[in-house]
Design a protein around this motif. Structure first.
Motif, PDB file in Angstrom:
ATOM      1  N   THR A  59      -2.631  13.170   2.273  1.00 44.47           N
ATOM      2  CA  THR A  59      -2.822  12.162   2.864  1.00 44.47           C
ATOM      3  C   THR A  59      -3.389  12.709   4.644  1.00 44.47           C
ATOM      4  OG1 THR A  59      -2.408  10.241   1.700  1.00 44.47           O
ATOM      5  CG2 THR A  59      -2.527   9.965   4.198  1.00 44.47           C
ATOM      6  N   VAL A  61      -4.298   3.160  -6.102  1.00 40.11           N
ATOM      7  CA  VAL A  61      -4.720   3.651  -5.156  1.00 40.11           C
ATOM      8  C   VAL A  61      -4.663   5.391  -5.518  1.00 40.11           C
ATOM      9  CG1 VAL A  61      -2.199   4.657  -4.239  1.00 40.11           C
ATOM     10  CG2 VAL A  61      -3.706   4.823  -2.496  1.00 40.11           C
ATOM     11  N   PHE A 103       0.738  -0.775   0.140  1.00 46.77           N
ATOM     12  CA  PHE A 103      -0.327   0.183   0.254  1.00 46.77           C
ATOM     13  C   PHE A 103       1.266   1.231  -0.068  1.00 46.77           C
ATOM     14  CE2 PHE A 103      -2.282   3.401   1.833  1.00 46.77           C
ATOM     15  CZ  PHE A 103      -2.991   3.588   1.370  1.00 46.77           C
ATOM     16  N   ALA A 142     -12.209   4.070   2.099  1.00 48.09           N
ATOM     17  CA  ALA A 142     -12.211   2.756   3.124  1.00 48.09           C
ATOM     18  C   ALA A 142     -11.980   2.678   4.127  1.00 48.09           C
ATOM     19  CB  ALA A 142     -10.517   2.546   3.003  1.00 48.09           C
ATOM     20  N   GLN A 193     -10.140   6.853  -2.814  1.00 51.47           N
ATOM     21  CA  GLN A 193     -10.330   5.696  -2.837  1.00 51.47           C
ATOM     22  C   GLN A 193     -10.144   5.113  -1.223  1.00 51.47           C
ATOM     23  OE1 GLN A 193      -8.765   3.361  -5.554  1.00 51.47           O
ATOM     24  NE2 GLN A 193     -10.620   1.242  -4.940  1.00 51.47           N
ATOM     25  N   TRP A 194      -8.932   5.312  -0.909  1.00 49.41           N
ATOM     26  CA  TRP A 194      -8.538   5.633   0.046  1.00 49.41           C
ATOM     27  C   TRP A 194      -9.421   6.127   1.709  1.00 49.41           C
ATOM     28  CZ3 TRP A 194      -5.620   4.569   4.894  1.00 49.41           C
ATOM     29  CH2 TRP A 194      -4.594   5.711   5.089  1.00 49.41           C
ATOM     30  N   MET A 207      -9.052  -0.793  -0.312  1.00 48.51           N
ATOM     31  CA  MET A 207      -7.636   0.263  -0.585  1.00 48.51           C
ATOM     32  C   MET A 207      -6.823   0.850  -1.674  1.00 48.51           C
ATOM     33  SD  MET A 207      -6.414  -0.624   3.828  1.00 48.51           S
ATOM     34  CE  MET A 207      -5.118   0.217   3.420  1.00 48.51           C
ATOM     35  N   VAL A 208      -7.130  -0.647  -2.586  1.00 49.91           N
ATOM     36  CA  VAL A 208      -6.208  -0.123  -3.465  1.00 49.91           C
ATOM     37  C   VAL A 208      -7.277  -0.845  -4.731  1.00 49.91           C
ATOM     38  CG1 VAL A 208      -4.254  -0.387  -2.935  1.00 49.91           C
ATOM     39  CG2 VAL A 208      -5.182  -2.329  -3.946  1.00 49.91           C
TER      40      VAL A 208
END
Lengths: 165, 165
Positions: free
Chosen positions: B136, A93, A38, A101, A97-98, A77-78
DNA sequence: CGCTTCCTTCAGAAATTTGTGAAGTTAAGG
DNA sequence: CCTTAACTTCACAAATTTCTGAAGGAAGCG
């Protein structure tokens, strides 16, 4: 000396970051290989890598890549993409989207709630233990709602700050 | 049918709930013994159990209790009390304390943030990867602030619903 | 169609984690 | 003080998890 450009993608620098951040994720409960895969994706420039590339940068077998990716895909996560007209699979990724999650934790929370409801019933609502469980349940229900609202706020905040991704 | 009273504290019923809910926590990343001990406390009427009681209900050795409790105390999920004038130690799950442990995740988040900041720097802010990491990071910073606010709202909500605990 | 490439699945080796028994430590009570 | 009760620590055994190499498919390409 080299310009601080893309040339800075010194594999060793990248690797250091990957291993470091992955270690934190592992500590938080993510299995080792999924964590490494990841982070490798996060730290790649395109956000997309093939199975072979992952195997090479992380020095792991195709089997390990396969397992890790399956795990990550299950957790949303992917995502996997098929390069049209090729056997190569590509893993991506997606920026958001992450985060989503995390909202996916929803499913986890809901199962906890179910277990707690059962506990409240079987131990009796009127008992001290039952009340304690009921309060925990209420907390989770509260969190569940709040999380949803939070993600909504994040999307707004994000657009302001980064523009539409 | 029987009244829903204390008589319902059938050890087997309690055990079933303990094992069931603990299993969910394990799945979410909590080590097995800490999870079982924690749920046993949650499901006890007083919220307080001695080491011996825990060992007996869970059928585990004093050593296992010791290890589990140490873990839980570190995570601030239970507190230890000394019964004055006795060698017995008592472990308590404070209703709220356990929610606050969630806020303790704060510390975890902050370490992630540090790792990400380092990543942004070493990969370069201007690179695509750097931007992804920065986003992130921004997300985590956002969540951190939100969590705090959420806990505050929960405390209010809780008082309305349960009165002061 | 068969070859080739790439991924997956499987069985097993290796490493890590987990729980126990036994010895050690601290502190109450005689 | 010495005894006893209770928890902790330590070393090891056991169970589980994790990763690999090898064999087994699917899918493009000739």
């Amino acid at each position: 000396m080299s310009e601080p450009s893309e040339a800075d993608r010194d594999p060793e620098t990248v690797s250091r970051f990957v291993e470091h951040f992955a270690a934190h994720l592992v500590e938080a409960g993510l299995p080792r290989m999924p964590a490494r895969v990841f982070v490798a994706l996060l730290a790649s420039d395109t956000g997309v890598l093939t199975s072979a590339e992952l195997g090479e940068t992380l020095k792991i077998s195709p089997a390990a890549v396969s397992g890790a990716v399956r795990y990550l895909a299950q957790q949303h996560m992917v995502s996997r993409e098929r390069e049209p007209g090729s056997r190569r699979e590509r893993y991506r990724v997606h920026g958001d989207q992450w985060y989503e999650a995390l909202a996916n934790r929803d499913a986890v929370i809901r199962r906890w709630e179910d277990a707690l409801r059962e506990g409240v019933t079987s131990l009796g609502e009127a008992t001290p233990a039952g009340r304690r469980l009921a309060e925990t349940l209420a907390f989770l229900e509260f969190v569940e709602k709040e999380l949803e609202a939070m993600m909504e706020r994040w999307r707004t905040h994000r657009e302001e700050r980064f523009g539409r991704g």
